[in-house]
Scaffold this active site. Structure first.
Site, PDB file in Angstrom:
ATOM      1  NE  ARG A   1       9.129   8.423 -14.080  1.00 23.74           N
ATOM      2  CZ  ARG A   1       8.746   9.184 -15.106  1.00 23.74           C
ATOM      3  NH1 ARG A   1       7.592   8.953 -15.716  1.00 23.74           N
ATOM      4  NH2 ARG A   1       9.503  10.166 -15.533  1.00 23.74           N
TER       5      ARG A   1
ATOM      6  CE  LYS B   1       0.588 -10.874   0.396  1.00 20.17           C
ATOM      7  NZ  LYS B   1       0.715  -9.508  -0.112  1.00 20.17           N
TER       8      LYS B   1
ATOM      9  CG  ASP C   1      -7.154  -8.411  -4.006  1.00 21.16           C
ATOM     10  OD1 ASP C   1      -6.493  -9.361  -4.475  1.00 21.16           O
ATOM     11  OD2 ASP C   1      -6.723  -7.656  -3.111  1.00 21.16           O
TER      12      ASP C   1
ATOM     13  CE1 TYR D   1      -2.824  -6.712   4.050  1.00 20.10           C
ATOM     14  CE2 TYR D   1      -2.873  -5.216   2.182  1.00 20.10           C
ATOM     15  CZ  TYR D   1      -2.208  -5.770   3.257  1.00 20.10           C
ATOM     16  OH  TYR D   1      -0.924  -5.387   3.533  1.00 20.10           O
TER      17      TYR D   1
END
Length: 381
Positions: A51, A201, A176, A104
């Site tokens: 982690r 993406k 973004d 978005y």
């Protein structure tokens, strides 16, 4: 890799050090949760628990930082996980964020339904207009959030101008960069403080992984983000990190083809009698065309358009497409078509970010452009 190398070389080599054990030229997938210590606190390479850090994720994070020209990259389980970490790092109850009027749907949902519940305020501005953003500022504005190009209306914001607005206000500029990718646009070089990606993406590029990223050139902010990444735990798994790292190697050639195909699609749609309006920054009539040409290498693979005949006509066009697959997401090698109002942006219905009900969004892939044009023409017929 250094600044003297080209983007294409950096994309292939940054973080991709040959495996010291075997000489493998591709970093291994370290599918491991914990690591042997040489005595209490004696860590090998700084790894103790995956982690906190994992060698495969570290390779991707080094690559992400190099691609965006930042000092540190951080990889997450999804784009929204990256956004959540960033907001919890930057904001406290009572703080304020300016968000775009075209964003978005998942980002809007995060602000409207999640972050607002712990006392963070937000307001909407047209981020393509620096004066509009300036007017939306408040004494406790801590961040200006920008998508450029935006999702789904392909709006363009002047990153350098908004960076100056943010500096004057003592706020952070968050960009973004998912639609452009670092190959087409470098927000940090234009003054942004943090870059956000859904690596699902274009970075991954093959519709086979979900991930997110943050990149910054601010060492202090990077340390704070890394602390929250570990404390909150929404990290990229090693196999997901490996898939994104693999995808990035072909980012440049893919983005060139995406952009070429999208330009041809947008030009055809602009001439089509059943199309009411086309949104693509590569078209000279797009209101953000000049700014996009200044801050982007080319105009990307996303095209949106409104059809004559309203919502039902748009839904029918989506259903008739054959080469374009009806589905959410974007940025893969295959072309996708969707109806944002009922799909990716349904959460924005009834809000200032609601999208037109006759809007169709295309993620133009890297197939034959002639095949894509033929498919859209029959779907519109």
């Amino acid at each position: 890799m250094t600044d003297e190398h080209s983007f294409e070389t950096i994309a292939i080599h940054a973080g991709n050090t040959a495996d010291p054990l075997t000489g493998a030229v591709v970093p291994p997938i370290y599918q491991v949760s914990t690591y042997k210590q040489d005595g209490v606190g004696g860590l090998r390479g700084g790894y103790e628990y995956s982690r906190s850090a994992n060698p495969t994720r570290s390779a991707l994070e080094e690559n992400l930082a190099a691609l965006e020209g930042g000092r540190r990259g951080l990889a997450f389980a999804s784009g929204l996980a990256a956004e959540d970490c960033l907001l919890r790092t930057l904001l406290s109850p009572g703080d304020h964020v300016v968000i775009p009027n075209d964003a978005y749907g998942g980002t809007f949902r995060l602000f409207a339904k999640v972050v607002s519940r712990w006392g963070v305020e937000w307001s909407v501005a047209d981020t393509s207009d620096a004066a509009s953003v300036r007017a939306a500022l408040r004494p406790r504005t801590k961040a200006i959030w920008v998508e450029t190009p935006s999702n789904p209306l392909l709006g363009i914001s002047d990153i350098a101008a908004l960076a100056e607005v943010a500096r004057t206000a003592g706020a952070k500029l968050v960009v973004d960069n998912t639609f452009a990718s670092p190959y087409l646009q470098q927000p940090l070089a234009l003054g942004a403080d943090v870059v956000v990606h859904s690596t699902t993406k274009y970075m991954g590029g093959h519709s086979d992984v979900v991930g997110g990223a943050l990149v910054t050139a601010d060492n202090t902010l990077a340390d704070e983000l890394a602390y929250h990444q570990n404390a909150m735990g929404a990290i990229s798994g090693p196999f997901d990190a490996w898939l994104v790292l693999r995808g990035v190697k072909t980012l440049a050639v893919r983005m060139d083809r995406h952009s070429e195909n999208a330009t041809r699609v947008a030009e055809m749609l602009a001439r089509h009698p059943k199309v009411a309006k086309v949104y693509y920054p590569g078209l000279p009539e797009h209101p953000g065309h000049e700014i996009a040409a200044k801050q982007m290498k080319s105009f990307g693979g996303m095209v949106s358009f409104q059809v004559a005949g309203g919502e039902q006509a748009a839904i029918e066009v989506c259903g008739r497409a054959k080469v374009f697959t009806l589905g959410e997401s974007l940025g893969g090698v295959e072309s996708l078509i969707e109806h944002p109002g009922r799909m990716t942006h349904a959460s924005a219905a009834g809000s200032p970010l609601e999208v037109p009900d006759d809007l169709i969004r295309l993620s133009v892939g890297i197939e034959s452009a002639d095949d894509l044009l033929t498919d859209l023409q029959q779907a519109l017929a």
